[in-house]
Design a protein around this motif. Structure first.
Motif, PDB file in Angstrom:
ATOM      1  N   ALA A 120       0.821  -1.220   0.000  1.00 54.59           N
ATOM      2  CA  ALA A 120       0.000   0.000   0.000  1.00 54.59           C
ATOM      3  C   ALA A 120       0.856   1.272   0.000  1.00 54.59           C
ATOM      4  O   ALA A 120       0.533   2.241  -0.692  1.00 54.59           O
ATOM      5  CB  ALA A 120      -0.941  -0.020   1.190  1.00 54.59           C
ATOM      6  N   ASP A 121       1.959   1.252   0.730  1.00 51.95           N
ATOM      7  CA  ASP A 121       2.835   2.437   0.826  1.00 51.95           C
ATOM      8  C   ASP A 121       3.428   2.860  -0.521  1.00 51.95           C
ATOM      9  O   ASP A 121       3.875   3.988  -0.666  1.00 51.95           O
ATOM     10  CB  ASP A 121       4.077   2.131   1.693  1.00 51.95           C
ATOM     11  CG  ASP A 121       3.715   1.884   3.116  1.00 51.95           C
ATOM     12  OD1 ASP A 121       2.533   2.067   3.427  1.00 51.95           O
ATOM     13  OD2 ASP A 121       4.615   1.510   3.892  1.00 51.95           O
ATOM     14  N   HIS A 122       3.515   1.920  -1.449  1.00 57.90           N
ATOM     15  CA  HIS A 122       4.257   2.199  -2.687  1.00 57.90           C
ATOM     16  C   HIS A 122       3.383   2.486  -3.904  1.00 57.90           C
ATOM     17  O   HIS A 122       3.900   2.860  -4.956  1.00 57.90           O
ATOM     18  CB  HIS A 122       5.214   1.039  -2.990  1.00 57.90           C
ATOM     19  CG  HIS A 122       6.251   0.853  -1.938  1.00 57.90           C
ATOM     20  ND1 HIS A 122       7.107   1.870  -1.570  1.00 57.90           N
ATOM     21  CD2 HIS A 122       6.547  -0.200  -1.153  1.00 57.90           C
ATOM     22  CE1 HIS A 122       7.903   1.438  -0.599  1.00 57.90           C
ATOM     23  NE2 HIS A 122       7.582   0.187  -0.320  1.00 57.90           N
ATOM     24  N   VAL A 123       2.075   2.324  -3.746  1.00 59.14           N
ATOM     25  CA  VAL A 123       1.187   2.485  -4.906  1.00 59.14           C
ATOM     26  C   VAL A 123       1.183   3.939  -5.387  1.00 59.14           C
ATOM     27  O   VAL A 123       1.397   4.223  -6.572  1.00 59.14           O
ATOM     28  CB  VAL A 123      -0.242   1.980  -4.558  1.00 59.14           C
ATOM     29  CG1 VAL A 123      -1.232   2.337  -5.649  1.00 59.14           C
ATOM     30  CG2 VAL A 123      -0.215   0.474  -4.331  1.00 59.14           C
ATOM     31  N   LYS A 124       0.986   4.852  -4.435  1.00 64.71           N
ATOM     32  CA  LYS A 124       0.934   6.272  -4.806  1.00 64.71           C
ATOM     33  C   LYS A 124       2.301   6.754  -5.306  1.00 64.71           C
ATOM     34  O   LYS A 124       2.394   7.529  -6.262  1.00 64.71           O
ATOM     35  CB  LYS A 124       0.496   7.095  -3.599  1.00 64.71           C
ATOM     36  CG  LYS A 124       0.153   8.525  -3.928  1.00 64.71           C
ATOM     37  CD  LYS A 124      -0.519   9.196  -2.762  1.00 64.71           C
ATOM     38  CE  LYS A 124      -0.888  10.620  -3.118  1.00 64.71           C
ATOM     39  NZ  LYS A 124      -1.396  11.350  -1.971  1.00 64.71           N
ATOM     40  N   GLU A 125       3.341   6.250  -4.654  1.00 62.06           N
ATOM     41  CA  GLU A 125       4.707   6.614  -5.058  1.00 62.06           C
ATOM     42  C   GLU A 125       4.921   6.296  -6.549  1.00 62.06           C
ATOM     43  O   GLU A 125       5.414   7.129  -7.310  1.00 62.06           O
ATOM     44  CB  GLU A 125       5.703   5.806  -4.208  1.00 62.06           C
ATOM     45  CG  GLU A 125       7.159   5.952  -4.611  1.00 62.06           C
ATOM     46  CD  GLU A 125       8.035   4.834  -4.035  1.00 62.06           C
ATOM     47  OE1 GLU A 125       7.523   3.930  -3.345  1.00 62.06           O
ATOM     48  OE2 GLU A 125       9.252   4.871  -4.304  1.00 62.06           O
ATOM     49  N   LEU A 126       4.494   5.104  -6.954  1.00 63.39           N
ATOM     50  CA  LEU A 126       4.724   4.734  -8.357  1.00 63.39           C
ATOM     51  C   LEU A 126       3.829   5.532  -9.299  1.00 63.39           C
ATOM     52  O   LEU A 126       4.288   6.018 -10.340  1.00 63.39           O
ATOM     53  CB  LEU A 126       4.513   3.232  -8.582  1.00 63.39           C
ATOM     54  CG  LEU A 126       4.800   2.829 -10.036  1.00 63.39           C
ATOM     55  CD1 LEU A 126       6.282   3.018 -10.381  1.00 63.39           C
ATOM     56  CD2 LEU A 126       4.369   1.422 -10.354  1.00 63.39           C
TER      57      LEU A 126
END
Ligand SMILES: NC(=O)C1=CN([C@@H]2O[C@H](COP(=O)(O)OP(=O)(O)OC[C@H]3O[C@@H](n4cnc5c(N)ncnc54)[C@H](OP(=O)(O)O)[C@@H]3O)[C@@H](O)[C@H]2O)C=CC1
Ligand SMILES: O=C1CO[C@H](CO)[C@@H](O)[C@@H]1O
Length: 317
Positions: free
Chosen positions: A86-92
């Motif tokens: 979940a932490d990396h979805v927006k980042e990508l």
């Protein structure tokens, strides 16, 4: 241009779009620009295609030249496997939007229902299946967690629609069970050698729009050594005879077999004439018996199966 209306937003997804996998990086900006001039409005990208920046350049040039407005384009990208937590979805998503030079995607898909260990985009982008040691590193992130993070992309306006790719029935139903925002689109391999009729029927029931990839069947995977030895659909006598009867090419018949049933197609080509021909694939109608004869070619031949890379990634029964 013919389009399928997405259930939640009412947005129109063109039935004939342009796929960006293996579009040569050096000519990608020009290819996209020229495709827009020809009338293409949907572009299907992904992090691992390695050409999102160049595709974005083509789009920015077309916008600047007044050939098209942003609202008339339909840009799809995909969440790569190493970003499922979940932490990396927006980042990508933000990283990819920056590459394209866009402030939103029309559609963002979970590329595969396979979670791999995170790799920082600053360390490696485009992302890959394999880690630094050449091995696949699976990670235990459940799909519903990734889906919740996808929903927050819609909430924050970074994407208009969200969907799935390379998923089958039970998993799709499971995502629906957990969804606050239902998947709007499913992108899967679909051609007359892999007709996936039960999956097509499920999508209809659930109101999910379908996008078919690898519409021409076998030949597109040869360079990845994923060719499974089946004869070419583009030269198949059944397809050739139907093409002749309509004064069309076999490639146009294969695209129309899907688009006539409301299934979007996203052919890729590096060749201008084929790009034109693919775009002109929805100006004729196949007969009911043509459609039946094409579907009867089904041999359940799946070209794109992650289990070929690593058996632990088997996602298709
Ligand atoms: N979600 C996913 O996991 C996947 C998504 N995709 C998406 O779907 C898109 C299309 O799928 P892809 O597998 O690339 O396959 P395509 O069905 O688009 O076929 C690509 C191949 O067909 C050739 N070709 C294109 N047009 C014609 C034509 N009119 N006549 C004869 N040959 C033609 C191209 O060569 P040339 O360039 O020389 O014309 C290329 O080698 C991808 O670009 C990508 O966006 C694809 C695979 C998996
Ligand atoms: O979309 C794609 C086409 O298929 C490839 C092989 O599975 C993928 O790696 C790529 O992301």
């Amino acid at each position: 241009m013919a389009a399928v209306v997405l259930k939640r937003t009412g947005q129109k997804m063109p039935l004939v779009g342009f796929g960006l996998w293996k579009v040569t990086k050096s000519s990608c900006a020009d290819t996209v620009y020229n495709a827009i001039k020809l009338g293409y409005r949907l572009f299907d990208g992904a992090g691992d295609y390695g050409n999102e920046k160049e595709a974005g350049e083509g789009i920015q040039r077309a916008l600047k030249d007044g050939i098209v407005k942003r609202a008339d384009l339909f840009i799809t990208s995909k969440l790569w496997n190493t970003f499922h937590a979940a932490d990396h979805v927006k980042e990508l998503a933000q990283y990819q939007l920056k590459l394209w030079g866009l402030d939103y995607f029309d559609l963002y898909l979970i590329h595969f229902p396979i979670a791999l260990k995170y790799v920082d985009p600053a360390h490696r982008f485009p992302p890959e299946w394999f880690g630094d040691d050449g091995n696949v590193h699976l990670q235990n992130t459940p799909m519903h967690e990734t889906w919740q993070a996808m929903e927050t992309l819609v909430d924050s306006g970074l994407v208009k629609n969200i969907g799935l790719s390379n998923c089958q029935g039970a998993l799709i139903l499971d995502v629906f069970r957990h969804a606050r925002i239902e998947p709007q689109v499913l992108q899967v391999e679909l051609h007359p050698y892999l007709t996936q009729e039960p999956l097509v029927a499920l999508c209809k029931t659930l109101g999910i729009a379908l996008t078919a990839y690898s519409s021409f069947g076998p030949q597109s995977y040869v360079e990845l050594s994923m060719d499974k030895g089946a004869s070419s659909l583009l030269e198949h006598p059944v397809v050739s005879n139907i093409a002749k009867s309509h004064g069309k090419t076999t490639s146009q018949v294969l695209l129309r077999w899907a688009s006539q049933r409301g299934i979007a197609v996203i052919p890729k080509s590096n060749n201008y004439d084929r790009i034109v021909a693919n775009f002109q694939s929805d100006d004729f109608d196949l007969t009911a018996s043509d459609l039946k004869a094409l579907s009867a070619l089904n041999i359940n031949l799946r070209l794109n199966d992650p289990a070929d890379i690593d058996p632990r990634m088997a996602i298709f029964a």
